[in-house]
Design a protein around this motif. Structure first.
Motif, PDB file in Angstrom:
ATOM      1  N   ARG A 285      73.667  61.570  73.051  1.00 60.95           N
ATOM      2  CA  ARG A 285      74.827  61.518  73.206  1.00 60.95           C
ATOM      3  C   ARG A 285      75.428  60.114  72.590  1.00 60.95           C
ATOM      4  N   THR A 286      76.290  59.818  71.799  1.00 59.37           N
ATOM      5  CA  THR A 286      76.811  58.627  71.463  1.00 59.37           C
ATOM      6  C   THR A 286      78.206  58.723  71.828  1.00 59.37           C
ATOM      7  N   ALA A 287      78.782  59.741  72.335  1.00 52.36           N
ATOM      8  CA  ALA A 287      80.253  59.912  72.244  1.00 52.36           C
ATOM      9  C   ALA A 287      80.313  60.882  73.403  1.00 52.36           C
ATOM     10  N   SER A 288      81.381  60.742  74.330  1.00 52.97           N
ATOM     11  CA  SER A 288      82.095  61.568  75.182  1.00 52.97           C
ATOM     12  C   SER A 288      81.932  62.992  74.955  1.00 52.97           C
ATOM     13  N   GLY A 289      81.542  63.881  75.680  1.00 55.70           N
ATOM     14  CA  GLY A 289      81.583  65.073  75.706  1.00 55.70           C
ATOM     15  C   GLY A 289      82.886  65.601  76.322  1.00 55.70           C
ATOM     16  N   GLY A 290      83.256  66.892  76.121  1.00 55.02           N
ATOM     17  CA  GLY A 290      84.489  67.414  76.808  1.00 55.02           C
ATOM     18  C   GLY A 290      83.901  68.104  78.063  1.00 55.02           C
ATOM     19  N   ALA A 291      85.082  68.652  78.882  1.00 52.36           N
ATOM     20  CA  ALA A 291      84.452  69.262  80.068  1.00 52.36           C
ATOM     21  C   ALA A 291      83.820  70.614  79.953  1.00 52.36           C
ATOM     22  N   GLU A 292      82.913  71.008  80.965  1.00 53.31           N
ATOM     23  CA  GLU A 292      82.100  72.166  80.744  1.00 53.31           C
ATOM     24  C   GLU A 292      82.048  72.820  82.082  1.00 53.31           C
ATOM     25  N   VAL A 293      81.841  74.179  82.265  1.00 52.51           N
ATOM     26  CA  VAL A 293      81.335  74.909  83.259  1.00 52.51           C
ATOM     27  C   VAL A 293      80.745  76.062  82.873  1.00 52.51           C
ATOM     28  N   HIS A 294      79.315  76.025  83.635  1.00 54.62           N
ATOM     29  CA  HIS A 294      78.656  77.017  83.255  1.00 54.62           C
ATOM     30  C   HIS A 294      78.532  78.177  84.298  1.00 54.62           C
ATOM     31  N   GLY A 295      79.050  79.058  84.090  1.00 55.59           N
ATOM     32  CA  GLY A 295      79.041  80.207  84.968  1.00 55.59           C
ATOM     33  C   GLY A 295      77.679  80.867  85.500  1.00 55.59           C
ATOM     34  N   HIS A 296      76.800  80.791  84.712  1.00 48.73           N
ATOM     35  CA  HIS A 296      75.209  81.443  85.116  1.00 48.73           C
ATOM     36  C   HIS A 296      74.241  80.285  84.986  1.00 48.73           C
ATOM     37  N   TYR A 297      74.628  79.010  84.931  1.00 49.00           N
ATOM     38  CA  TYR A 297      73.322  78.209  84.608  1.00 49.00           C
ATOM     39  C   TYR A 297      73.670  76.769  85.526  1.00 49.00           C
ATOM     40  N   ALA A 298      72.786  76.406  86.147  1.00 50.14           N
ATOM     41  CA  ALA A 298      72.576  75.026  86.621  1.00 50.14           C
ATOM     42  C   ALA A 298      71.909  74.052  85.676  1.00 50.14           C
ATOM     43  N   ASP A 299      72.504  73.068  85.695  1.00 51.59           N
ATOM     44  CA  ASP A 299      71.925  71.735  84.726  1.00 51.59           C
ATOM     45  C   ASP A 299      71.170  70.681  85.688  1.00 51.59           C
ATOM     46  N   ILE A 300      70.128  70.658  85.296  1.00 52.61           N
ATOM     47  CA  ILE A 300      69.036  69.400  85.780  1.00 52.61           C
ATOM     48  C   ILE A 300      69.082  68.436  84.696  1.00 52.61           C
ATOM     49  N   PHE A 301      69.480  67.097  84.943  1.00 54.97           N
ATOM     50  CA  PHE A 301      69.351  66.165  84.050  1.00 54.97           C
ATOM     51  C   PHE A 301      68.222  65.225  84.287  1.00 54.97           C
ATOM     52  N   PHE A 302      67.599  64.730  83.482  1.00 58.48           N
ATOM     53  CA  PHE A 302      66.509  63.747  83.760  1.00 58.48           C
ATOM     54  C   PHE A 302      66.930  62.782  82.470  1.00 58.48           C
TER      55      PHE A 302
ATOM     56  N   PRO B 271      82.438  72.020  87.341  1.00 61.78           N
ATOM     57  CA  PRO B 271      82.958  71.271  86.176  1.00 61.78           C
ATOM     58  C   PRO B 271      82.374  70.126  86.266  1.00 61.78           C
ATOM     59  N   HIS B 272      81.938  69.604  84.753  1.00 58.09           N
ATOM     60  CA  HIS B 272      81.257  68.316  84.869  1.00 58.09           C
ATOM     61  C   HIS B 272      81.519  67.784  83.273  1.00 58.09           C
ATOM     62  N   GLN B 273      81.508  66.571  83.355  1.00 59.15           N
ATOM     63  CA  GLN B 273      81.671  65.833  82.023  1.00 59.15           C
ATOM     64  C   GLN B 273      80.792  64.511  81.753  1.00 59.15           C
ATOM     65  N   VAL B 274      80.299  64.568  80.673  1.00 59.27           N
ATOM     66  CA  VAL B 274      79.631  63.151  80.555  1.00 59.27           C
ATOM     67  C   VAL B 274      80.453  62.291  79.544  1.00 59.27           C
ATOM     68  N   SER B 275      80.674  60.792  80.064  1.00 60.86           N
ATOM     69  CA  SER B 275      81.380  60.058  79.107  1.00 60.86           C
ATOM     70  C   SER B 275      80.554  58.767  78.851  1.00 60.86           C
ATOM     71  N   ILE B 276      80.497  58.654  77.705  1.00 64.20           N
ATOM     72  CA  ILE B 276      79.925  57.443  76.977  1.00 64.20           C
ATOM     73  C   ILE B 276      80.740  56.265  76.529  1.00 64.20           C
ATOM     74  N   SER B 277      80.601  54.953  77.060  1.00 63.59           N
ATOM     75  CA  SER B 277      81.213  54.010  76.634  1.00 63.59           C
ATOM     76  C   SER B 277      80.936  53.675  75.113  1.00 63.59           C
ATOM     77  N   LYS B 278      81.871  53.009  74.693  1.00 62.16           N
ATOM     78  CA  LYS B 278      81.624  52.644  72.934  1.00 62.16           C
ATOM     79  C   LYS B 278      80.389  51.803  72.973  1.00 62.16           C
TER      80      LYS B 278
END
Length: 156
Positions: free
Chosen positions: A68-85, A136-143
């Motif tokens: 990602r080089t830009a912020s994403g919108g809000a997301e909700v996954h009803g059937h999946y967990a996310d694990i970020f590394f 609910p989750h959202q990833v925000s990226i600084s300029k």
């Protein structure tokens, strides 16, 4: 940092053992970095600020690499967990709260313009995050910044 990569490798080995009899998928830090550089060349990164590649699919979960080089919108996954590394870069992760302007993006998938009232956490190289389904989750990226992260999406 070495402990984090050990955790990534252990997760991949466990995932592969559960998903494929006799199969193992291993990604070194160098390989993930090279794959991230390849994603950085995709047109979608220049136009939308995100490039993603699904790496492997298994029963009940799959793995991805995202830049990602830009912020994403809000997301909700009803059937999946996310694990970020977090492989490289930095960002702010907002979790909880309320999705603004929610719309359906498919069965069990909600998108919105932002998360309001959630908890913010800084993400940096080496961090690991688990986000349960329906959170609910959202990833925000600084300029001028970017984030490369390995994702395990686990069906719940």
């Amino acid at each position: 940092m070495q402990k984090i990569w050990g955790l990534v490798v252990m997760t991949l080995i466990t995932s592969a053992a559960m998903g494929q009899s006799g199969g193992v998928n291993h990604y070194s830090a160098s390989q993930l970095h090279q794959m991230g550089q390849k994603l950085e060349q995709q047109d979608s990164l220049r136009t939308t600020g995100v490039a993603t590649e699904t790496l492997e699919k298994y029963p009940g979960h799959f793995t991805m690499l995202t830049v990602r080089t830009a912020s994403g919108g809000a997301e909700v996954h009803g059937h999946y967990a996310d694990i970020f590394f977090v492989v490289d870069g930095d960002a702010t992760l907002t979790t909880g709260g309320t999705v603004l302007n929610p719309t359906s993006a498919g069965p069990g998938e909600t998108r919105g313009t932002a998360v309001q009232g959630g908890v913010q956490q800084k993400l940096a190289k080496g961090d690991v995050v688990h986000i349960s389904s329906n959170m609910p989750h959202q990833v925000s990226i600084s300029k001028g910044h970017s984030l490369t992260y390995f994702v395990v999406k686990v069906q719940e």
